[in-house]
Design a protein around this motif. Sequence first.
Motif, mmCIF file in Angstrom:
data_model
loop_
_atom_site.group_PDB
_atom_site.id
_atom_site.type_symbol
_atom_site.label_atom_id
_atom_site.label_comp_id
_atom_site.label_asym_id
_atom_site.label_seq_id
_atom_site.Cartn_x
_atom_site.Cartn_y
_atom_site.Cartn_z
ATOM 1 N N HIS A 37 -4.376 -17.889 17.054
ATOM 2 C CA HIS A 37 -4.346 -16.734 16.160
ATOM 3 C C HIS A 37 -5.736 -16.125 16.085
ATOM 4 O O HIS A 37 -6.670 -16.730 15.562
ATOM 5 N N THR A 38 -5.892 -14.926 16.609
ATOM 6 C CA THR A 38 -7.191 -14.266 16.565
ATOM 7 C C THR A 38 -7.142 -13.000 15.732
ATOM 8 O O THR A 38 -8.176 -12.437 15.425
ATOM 9 N N TRP A 39 -5.963 -12.534 15.373
ATOM 10 C CA TRP A 39 -5.824 -11.310 14.589
ATOM 11 C C TRP A 39 -5.603 -11.687 13.135
ATOM 12 O O TRP A 39 -4.559 -12.178 12.752
ATOM 13 N N ALA A 40 -6.639 -11.499 12.315
ATOM 14 C CA ALA A 40 -6.540 -11.942 10.923
ATOM 15 C C ALA A 40 -6.660 -10.786 9.946
ATOM 16 O O ALA A 40 -6.947 -10.979 8.780
ATOM 17 N N ALA A 41 -6.457 -9.563 10.426
ATOM 18 C CA ALA A 41 -6.631 -8.395 9.569
ATOM 19 C C ALA A 41 -5.570 -8.351 8.478
ATOM 20 O O ALA A 41 -4.463 -8.859 8.637
ATOM 21 N N VAL A 42 -5.931 -7.737 7.372
ATOM 22 C CA VAL A 42 -4.992 -7.464 6.287
ATOM 23 C C VAL A 42 -5.077 -5.981 5.980
ATOM 24 O O VAL A 42 -6.073 -5.326 6.289
ATOM 25 N N PRO A 43 -4.056 -5.396 5.388
ATOM 26 C CA PRO A 43 -4.105 -3.967 5.077
ATOM 27 C C PRO A 43 -5.258 -3.650 4.128
ATOM 28 O O PRO A 43 -5.514 -4.385 3.170
ATOM 29 N N GLY A 44 -5.951 -2.545 4.379
ATOM 30 C CA GLY A 44 -6.977 -2.079 3.472
ATOM 31 C C GLY A 44 -6.351 -1.521 2.208
ATOM 32 O O GLY A 44 -5.140 -1.281 2.143
ATOM 33 N N ALA A 45 -7.180 -1.292 1.181
ATOM 34 C CA ALA A 45 -6.657 -0.836 -0.110
ATOM 35 C C ALA A 45 -5.956 0.510 0.007
ATOM 36 O O ALA A 45 -4.896 0.723 -0.591
ATOM 37 N N ALA A 46 -6.523 1.436 0.787
ATOM 38 C CA ALA A 46 -5.912 2.757 0.920
ATOM 39 C C ALA A 46 -4.564 2.665 1.634
ATOM 40 O O ALA A 46 -3.577 3.280 1.214
ATOM 41 N N GLU A 47 -4.514 1.880 2.697
ATOM 42 C CA GLU A 47 -3.251 1.704 3.422
ATOM 43 C C GLU A 47 -2.220 1.008 2.547
ATOM 44 O O GLU A 47 -1.035 1.378 2.538
ATOM 45 N N ARG A 48 -2.661 0.007 1.798
ATOM 46 C CA ARG A 48 -1.742 -0.709 0.914
ATOM 47 C C ARG A 48 -1.196 0.221 -0.162
ATOM 48 O O ARG A 48 -0.002 0.203 -0.481
ATOM 49 N N ALA A 49 -2.072 1.061 -0.731
ATOM 50 C CA ALA A 49 -1.631 2.006 -1.756
ATOM 51 C C ALA A 49 -0.613 2.992 -1.186
ATOM 52 O O ALA A 49 0.414 3.281 -1.823
ATOM 53 N N ARG A 50 -0.868 3.502 0.016
ATOM 54 C CA ARG A 50 0.075 4.440 0.625
ATOM 55 C C ARG A 50 1.398 3.751 0.967
ATOM 56 O O ARG A 50 2.462 4.378 0.923
ATOM 57 N N SER A 51 1.349 2.465 1.308
ATOM 58 C CA SER A 51 2.580 1.728 1.598
ATOM 59 C C SER A 51 3.418 1.550 0.338
ATOM 60 O O SER A 51 4.641 1.696 0.370
ATOM 61 N N VAL A 52 2.756 1.220 -0.783
ATOM 62 C CA VAL A 52 3.476 1.103 -2.050
ATOM 63 C C VAL A 52 4.134 2.430 -2.390
ATOM 64 O O VAL A 52 5.305 2.485 -2.784
ATOM 65 N N LEU A 53 3.396 3.509 -2.231
ATOM 66 C CA LEU A 53 3.916 4.835 -2.548
ATOM 67 C C LEU A 53 5.083 5.196 -1.639
ATOM 68 O O LEU A 53 6.089 5.772 -2.093
ATOM 69 N N ALA A 54 4.984 4.866 -0.365
ATOM 70 C CA ALA A 54 6.037 5.231 0.588
ATOM 71 C C ALA A 54 7.327 4.469 0.354
ATOM 72 O O ALA A 54 8.423 5.008 0.527
ATOM 73 N N ALA A 55 7.209 3.204 -0.042
ATOM 74 C CA ALA A 55 8.396 2.361 -0.167
ATOM 75 C C ALA A 55 9.024 2.390 -1.555
ATOM 76 O O ALA A 55 10.192 2.014 -1.711
ATOM 77 N N ALA A 56 8.284 2.832 -2.569
ATOM 78 C CA ALA A 56 8.794 2.802 -3.946
ATOM 79 C C ALA A 56 9.994 3.734 -4.088
ATOM 80 O O ALA A 56 10.016 4.836 -3.541
ATOM 81 N N TRP A 57 10.971 3.277 -4.878
ATOM 82 C CA TRP A 57 12.166 4.079 -5.110
ATOM 83 C C TRP A 57 12.122 4.774 -6.466
ATOM 84 O O TRP A 57 12.804 5.769 -6.692
ATOM 85 N N SER A 58 11.305 4.273 -7.375
ATOM 86 C CA SER A 58 11.232 4.851 -8.714
ATOM 87 C C SER A 58 9.779 4.986 -9.138
ATOM 88 O O SER A 58 8.884 4.376 -8.534
ATOM 89 N N CYS A 59 9.551 5.794 -10.152
ATOM 90 C CA CYS A 59 8.207 5.939 -10.697
ATOM 91 C C CYS A 59 8.294 6.284 -12.175
ATOM 92 O O CYS A 59 9.291 6.844 -12.642
ATOM 93 N N ALA A 60 7.250 5.916 -12.902
ATOM 94 C CA ALA A 60 7.125 6.276 -14.314
ATOM 95 C C ALA A 60 6.016 7.302 -14.436
ATOM 96 O O ALA A 60 4.956 7.157 -13.815
ATOM 97 N N VAL A 61 6.256 8.341 -15.213
ATOM 98 C CA VAL A 61 5.279 9.418 -15.396
ATOM 99 C C VAL A 61 4.903 9.496 -16.870
ATOM 100 O O VAL A 61 5.778 9.617 -17.737
ATOM 101 N N THR A 62 3.618 9.420 -17.138
ATOM 102 C CA THR A 62 3.114 9.532 -18.496
ATOM 103 C C THR A 62 2.237 10.772 -18.598
ATOM 104 O O THR A 62 1.300 10.951 -17.808
#
Length: 244
Positions: A5-30
Motif C-alpha cells: 500500500h503506497t497510496w495513503a491520501a485522504v480527501p482534503g477538507a474542501a473536497e470532503r465538504a463538496r462531497s457532503v454537499l453533493a450527497a446530502a438529500w436534506s438541509c436545514a436553513v436558519t
Amino acid sequence: MSGSHTWAAVPGAAERARSVLAAAWSCAVTAESGREEFVGAHGVAGDGRVLLRVPEDSALRAAAICAPRGEPAAVLEFADVAPVPVRHRIRARLWLAGRCVQEAGHLVFHPSRVVLRQDSGAVLVDRDEFAAAAPDPLARAEAGLLTHLADAHPEAVERLTRLVGPDSLHGAVRVRPLAVDRHGLTLRVERARSHGDVRLPFHAPADDVSQLTERLHVLLAQAAAASCPRGPRGLQRQRTDRDG
C-alpha cells in the motif's frame, strides 16, 4: 499490513465538504425568519452555490422578497449520515453561511463561510478552495455501494479484517463498512462501550465504480493471502477510538 500500500491520501477538507454537499438529500436553513428544513429541495452549482427550490409559502422565500436588496443572510446545515446502520451514524456536518438571492424562480445561496466538522474536529474551509473543489467521484454512489457491501457481502468485510493488527480489533463485537471514497475504505469497529474507525487505503485512487471494484478486489486478494484470519477482532490504519 502489507507494504504494497503506497497510496495513503485522504480527501482534503474542501473536497470532503463538496462531497457532503453533493450527497446530502436534506438541509436545514436558519435565517432571521426562523428555521426550516427541506428535503430534496436543493441542487449544487459547479462553483459551490446552492440552488434552493423552496415552497411558495416558505418563510425564507418571503424574507428574500422583503429583505433589503432581497438578499437575506442565512446558514445552511447538512448532515452526512452513514448509509449503513452503525453506532453514531453522523459522520460529518457542514455549515454554509452566506446570502440568498432570487434568480429565475428559485433561491440561489452564495456561501461566504464554510465550516466542516468531523470526528477530528471542526475546520474552516477556504472559500476559494471550496468553490474550486469537486466532490469525490464516488460520493453520489457511496450509499448504494456500502449497503450492498454490508448486506450482500458480509464475508468480504470479515475477510478485510485480516489486513490489520489484532490490537485494533480487541474486544470488537461488530465491524461494518462506514465510508468509501476514491482514496480508500473506512470500517467502523464497534465494541461493547466504544468504537473505532479504521481506514484501508487503496493502492491508487479510484475515479469511478469500475475502478473501485478493482481496488476492493486488490484489498480482498491481500486479505486472502494474509496468514491466520482474525475475524471481527483486529484492524489498524488511522484508527480513532471513541467512547460510546
